[in-house]
Design a protein around this motif. Structure first.
Motif, PDB file in Angstrom:
ATOM      1  N   ALA A   5     -42.471 -61.341 -43.534  1.00  0.00           N
ATOM      2  CA  ALA A   5     -42.347 -60.741 -44.862  1.00  0.00           C
ATOM      3  C   ALA A   5     -41.867 -59.294 -44.749  1.00  0.00           C
ATOM      4  N   ALA A   6     -42.355 -58.569 -43.747  1.00  0.00           N
ATOM      5  CA  ALA A   6     -41.902 -57.195 -43.523  1.00  0.00           C
ATOM      6  C   ALA A   6     -40.432 -57.160 -43.143  1.00  0.00           C
ATOM      7  N   GLU A   7     -40.008 -58.102 -42.329  1.00  0.00           N
ATOM      8  CA  GLU A   7     -38.607 -58.149 -41.909  1.00  0.00           C
ATOM      9  C   GLU A   7     -37.670 -58.314 -43.099  1.00  0.00           C
ATOM     10  N   LYS A   8     -38.083 -59.098 -44.060  1.00  0.00           N
ATOM     11  CA  LYS A   8     -37.219 -59.381 -45.210  1.00  0.00           C
ATOM     12  C   LYS A   8     -36.987 -58.159 -46.084  1.00  0.00           C
ATOM     13  N   ILE A   9     -37.888 -57.174 -46.000  1.00  0.00           N
ATOM     14  CA  ILE A   9     -37.727 -55.974 -46.820  1.00  0.00           C
ATOM     15  C   ILE A   9     -37.470 -54.732 -45.958  1.00  0.00           C
ATOM     16  N   ASN A  10     -37.065 -54.957 -44.697  1.00  0.00           N
ATOM     17  CA  ASN A  10     -36.778 -53.839 -43.775  1.00  0.00           C
ATOM     18  C   ASN A  10     -38.000 -52.941 -43.609  1.00  0.00           C
ATOM     19  N   LEU A  42     -46.964 -50.474 -50.558  1.00  0.00           N
ATOM     20  CA  LEU A  42     -47.966 -50.558 -49.509  1.00  0.00           C
ATOM     21  C   LEU A  42     -48.913 -51.700 -49.860  1.00  0.00           C
ATOM     22  N   LEU A  43     -49.046 -52.636 -48.949  1.00  0.00           N
ATOM     23  CA  LEU A  43     -49.945 -53.769 -49.129  1.00  0.00           C
ATOM     24  C   LEU A  43     -51.008 -53.729 -48.055  1.00  0.00           C
ATOM     25  N   LYS A  44     -52.273 -53.570 -48.487  1.00  0.00           N
ATOM     26  CA  LYS A  44     -53.367 -53.733 -47.541  1.00  0.00           C
ATOM     27  C   LYS A  44     -53.585 -55.227 -47.339  1.00  0.00           C
ATOM     28  N   ILE A  45     -53.252 -55.720 -46.171  1.00  0.00           N
ATOM     29  CA  ILE A  45     -53.396 -57.145 -45.881  1.00  0.00           C
ATOM     30  C   ILE A  45     -54.844 -57.550 -46.112  1.00  0.00           C
ATOM     31  N   PRO A  46     -55.098 -58.558 -46.949  1.00  0.00           N
ATOM     32  CA  PRO A  46     -56.488 -58.890 -47.269  1.00  0.00           C
ATOM     33  C   PRO A  46     -57.250 -59.535 -46.117  1.00  0.00           C
ATOM     34  N   HIS A  47     -58.553 -59.296 -46.126  1.00  0.00           N
ATOM     35  CA  HIS A  47     -59.523 -60.023 -45.294  1.00  0.00           C
ATOM     36  C   HIS A  47     -59.208 -59.940 -43.804  1.00  0.00           C
ATOM     37  N   HIS A  48     -58.795 -58.743 -43.357  1.00  0.00           N
ATOM     38  CA  HIS A  48     -58.610 -58.491 -41.927  1.00  0.00           C
ATOM     39  C   HIS A  48     -57.641 -59.486 -41.294  1.00  0.00           C
ATOM     40  N   CYS A  49     -56.586 -59.846 -42.048  1.00  0.00           N
ATOM     41  CA  CYS A  49     -55.538 -60.758 -41.596  1.00  0.00           C
ATOM     42  C   CYS A  49     -56.078 -62.164 -41.338  1.00  0.00           C
ATOM     43  N   SER A  50     -56.982 -62.610 -42.196  1.00  0.00           N
ATOM     44  CA  SER A  50     -57.473 -63.989 -42.131  1.00  0.00           C
ATOM     45  C   SER A  50     -56.521 -64.921 -42.869  1.00  0.00           C
ATOM     46  N   TYR A  51     -56.345 -66.110 -42.346  1.00  0.00           N
ATOM     47  CA  TYR A  51     -55.489 -67.090 -43.017  1.00  0.00           C
ATOM     48  C   TYR A  51     -56.063 -67.515 -44.360  1.00  0.00           C
ATOM     49  N   LEU A  52     -57.373 -67.340 -44.567  1.00  0.00           N
ATOM     50  CA  LEU A  52     -58.021 -67.809 -45.784  1.00  0.00           C
ATOM     51  C   LEU A  52     -57.566 -67.057 -47.031  1.00  0.00           C
ATOM     52  N   SER A  53     -56.932 -65.912 -46.856  1.00  0.00           N
ATOM     53  CA  SER A  53     -56.370 -65.211 -48.017  1.00  0.00           C
ATOM     54  C   SER A  53     -55.014 -65.769 -48.413  1.00  0.00           C
ATOM     55  N   MET A  54     -54.365 -66.429 -47.493  1.00  0.00           N
ATOM     56  CA  MET A  54     -53.005 -66.901 -47.679  1.00  0.00           C
ATOM     57  C   MET A  54     -52.911 -68.394 -47.955  1.00  0.00           C
ATOM     58  N   ARG A  60     -42.361 -52.198 -42.367  1.00  0.00           N
ATOM     59  CA  ARG A  60     -43.205 -51.939 -41.207  1.00  0.00           C
ATOM     60  C   ARG A  60     -44.543 -52.624 -41.409  1.00  0.00           C
ATOM     61  N   ILE A  61     -45.176 -52.960 -40.295  1.00  0.00           N
ATOM     62  CA  ILE A  61     -46.508 -53.539 -40.359  1.00  0.00           C
ATOM     63  C   ILE A  61     -47.378 -52.862 -39.310  1.00  0.00           C
ATOM     64  N   TYR A  62     -48.570 -52.444 -39.728  1.00  0.00           N
ATOM     65  CA  TYR A  62     -49.490 -51.711 -38.873  1.00  0.00           C
ATOM     66  C   TYR A  62     -50.808 -52.479 -38.734  1.00  0.00           C
ATOM     67  N   ARG A  77     -38.233 -51.524 -47.727  1.00  0.00           N
ATOM     68  CA  ARG A  77     -38.916 -50.740 -46.685  1.00  0.00           C
ATOM     69  C   ARG A  77     -40.406 -50.588 -46.978  1.00  0.00           C
ATOM     70  N   GLY A  78     -40.975 -51.606 -47.572  1.00  0.00           N
ATOM     71  CA  GLY A  78     -42.408 -51.586 -47.836  1.00  0.00           C
ATOM     72  C   GLY A  78     -43.224 -51.663 -46.552  1.00  0.00           C
ATOM     73  N   THR A  79     -44.504 -51.353 -46.694  1.00  0.00           N
ATOM     74  CA  THR A  79     -45.402 -51.252 -45.550  1.00  0.00           C
ATOM     75  C   THR A  79     -46.601 -52.166 -45.745  1.00  0.00           C
ATOM     76  N   LEU A  80     -47.012 -52.842 -44.668  1.00  0.00           N
ATOM     77  CA  LEU A  80     -48.212 -53.666 -44.672  1.00  0.00           C
ATOM     78  C   LEU A  80     -49.187 -53.107 -43.642  1.00  0.00           C
ATOM     79  N   VAL A  81     -50.491 -53.137 -43.970  1.00  0.00           N
ATOM     80  CA  VAL A  81     -51.525 -52.638 -43.070  1.00  0.00           C
ATOM     81  C   VAL A  81     -52.613 -53.688 -42.921  1.00  0.00           C
ATOM     82  N   SER A  82     -52.891 -54.065 -41.678  1.00  0.00           N
ATOM     83  CA  SER A  82     -54.003 -54.957 -41.371  1.00  0.00           C
ATOM     84  C   SER A  82     -55.186 -54.123 -40.902  1.00  0.00           C
ATOM     85  N   THR A  83     -56.242 -54.078 -41.701  1.00  0.00           N
ATOM     86  CA  THR A  83     -57.453 -53.343 -41.321  1.00  0.00           C
ATOM     87  C   THR A  83     -58.289 -54.279 -40.450  1.00  0.00           C
ATOM     88  N   SER A  84     -57.990 -54.267 -39.158  1.00  0.00           N
ATOM     89  CA  SER A  84     -58.562 -55.292 -38.290  1.00  0.00           C
ATOM     90  C   SER A  84     -58.557 -54.872 -36.832  1.00  0.00           C
TER      91      SER A  84
END
Length: 369
Positions: A314-319, A247-259, A321-323, A284-291
């Motif tokens: 990135a989610a597609e490559k590991i089968n 489970l990856l909490k996408i940093p900084h509300h899905c801002s490009y500045l984290s990437m 989900r992204i929320y 089958r890992g999971t990503l969450v955008s708190t945004s």
């Protein structure tokens, strides 16, 4: 059963972890809902958190962790929590917490205002008293602050944990969870500048349920420069597994500045270090955008659709989900996003608006231990 719960707060953060051993750890608290605005779809966070910890039978959590002092991570602290430093925050309606976790720069910051000042004063109160707090990193600025306040820093060393170490007192076999600290770094906090995002708490929580370990990367609002350093140092020490994630909490509300330093025309191209980080997701890992909901077109403020497209790939490559918290279960009626952590791994909610990637048969065994 262990659970991880995110809340729909717009571009703001709060995450509640509950373990099999009934430990309760809250990362950030930003009650941003405007009760006077009937169209505000953000959740009433205080009511939700109270219910989720078992209020009124349970009125205390184990850890309140503040990743950094921005308002979208601390709003409403005084209304919600029992603060030892303020008599007006000590009624029976306030949630108690056994220990406060903060980055060192929050303790030493000068000129903090509003909710940030409230939590800073609580941190200073507990640190001066020598209990009920854990400070992450030991910059020179902390040494100076202790001298200015006539505190013997050596007598407080047991309250301080540096990057590259486990947070003490949390054991996988006993508590069912451990925390590996990735940030902040001491040397990044001594330039005299207030850089909350670059010095926020970044951790890998490993949660054990049954005989399986689930890895959760807690990323706060960490920026690209910080991630480059985290990845380089972690890999140099042979700790690649400490950046693995289910489970990856996408940093900084899905801002490009984290990437990256650039948003990109259609997709954000991550730095080599961040690209490597995304590749550490388990099957089958999971990503969450708190945004807020992801916009259809490019916008100046996060969430950035260009960056979301990169995460989705990135989610597609590991089968996986992204929320998006403000899209779950629907944009019209967002609510809690709660995952069960079981012996079978991370179990997503049944009512979901996630971008679900079609599963494929994988021969890769999940990481354990």
């Amino acid at each position: 059963m262990a659970t991880i719960t995110f809340y729909p707060l717009g571009n703001a953060d709060c995450c509640l972890i509950k373990t099999d051993s009934n430990k309760k750890i809250l990362f950030d608290f930003a009650n941003k809902k405007n009760p006077a605005d009937k169209d505000d779809k953000r959740i009433d966070l205080l009511t939700a958190v109270r219910k989720d910890i078992g209020w009124p039978n349970i009125k205390e959590i184990d850890i309140l962790a503040i990743t950094h002092g921005d308002d979208d991570h601390v709003c409403g602290i005084c209304d919600a929590f029992h603060l030892e430093s303020r008599s007006d925050c000590q009624s029976d309606d306030h949630i108690k917490f056994k220990e406060l976790w903060i980055p060192a720069n929050l303790l030493t910051e000068v000129g903090a205002k509003d909710h940030t000042r409230v939590i800073r004063q609580e941190a200073r109160h507990r640190f001066k008293n020598g209990s009920g707090i854990r400070v992450f990193s030991r910059p020179d600025a902390l040494d100076q602050w202790c001298r200015d306040n006539e505190i013997d820093l050596e007598s407080r060393k047991h309250l301080i944990t540096d990057a590259g170490r486990l947070a003490p007192g949390w054991n996988l076999d006993k508590e069912g969870i451990e925390f590996f600290v990735h940030s902040p770094f001491a040397h990044r906090q001594d330039d005299g500048l207030i850089d909350r995002n670059g010095n926020c708490l970044v951790m890998q929580a490993v949660i054990r349920s049954g005989y399986r370990d689930t890895r959760f990367l807690i990323t706060a609002d960490s920026i690209s420069e910080n991630w480059q350093e985290i990845v380089r140092i972690t890999r140099a020490h042979g700790n690649d597994d400490r950046l693995a994630w289910d489970l990856l909490k996408i940093p900084h509300h899905c801002s490009y500045l984290s990437m990256s330093d650039e948003i990109g025309e259609r997709e954000t191209k991550p730095t080599p270090e961040f690209k490597w980080l995304l590749e550490q997701g388990n099957d089958r890992g999971t990503l969450v955008s708190t945004s807020k909901p992801i916009p259809a077109e490019s916008e100046s403020l996060p969430p950035h659709v260009e960056t979301f497209r990169t995460y989705k790939k990135a989610a597609e490559k590991i089968n996986g989900r992204i929320y998006v918290t403000m899209e779950h279960p629907t944009k019209a009626n967002p609510n809690r996003l709660r995952f069960d952590v079981t012996g079978a791994g991370l179990v997503p909610p049944q009512n979901t608006s996630a971008a679900i990637i079609p599963a494929v048969v994988s021969t890769n065994a999940p990481r354990n231990g």
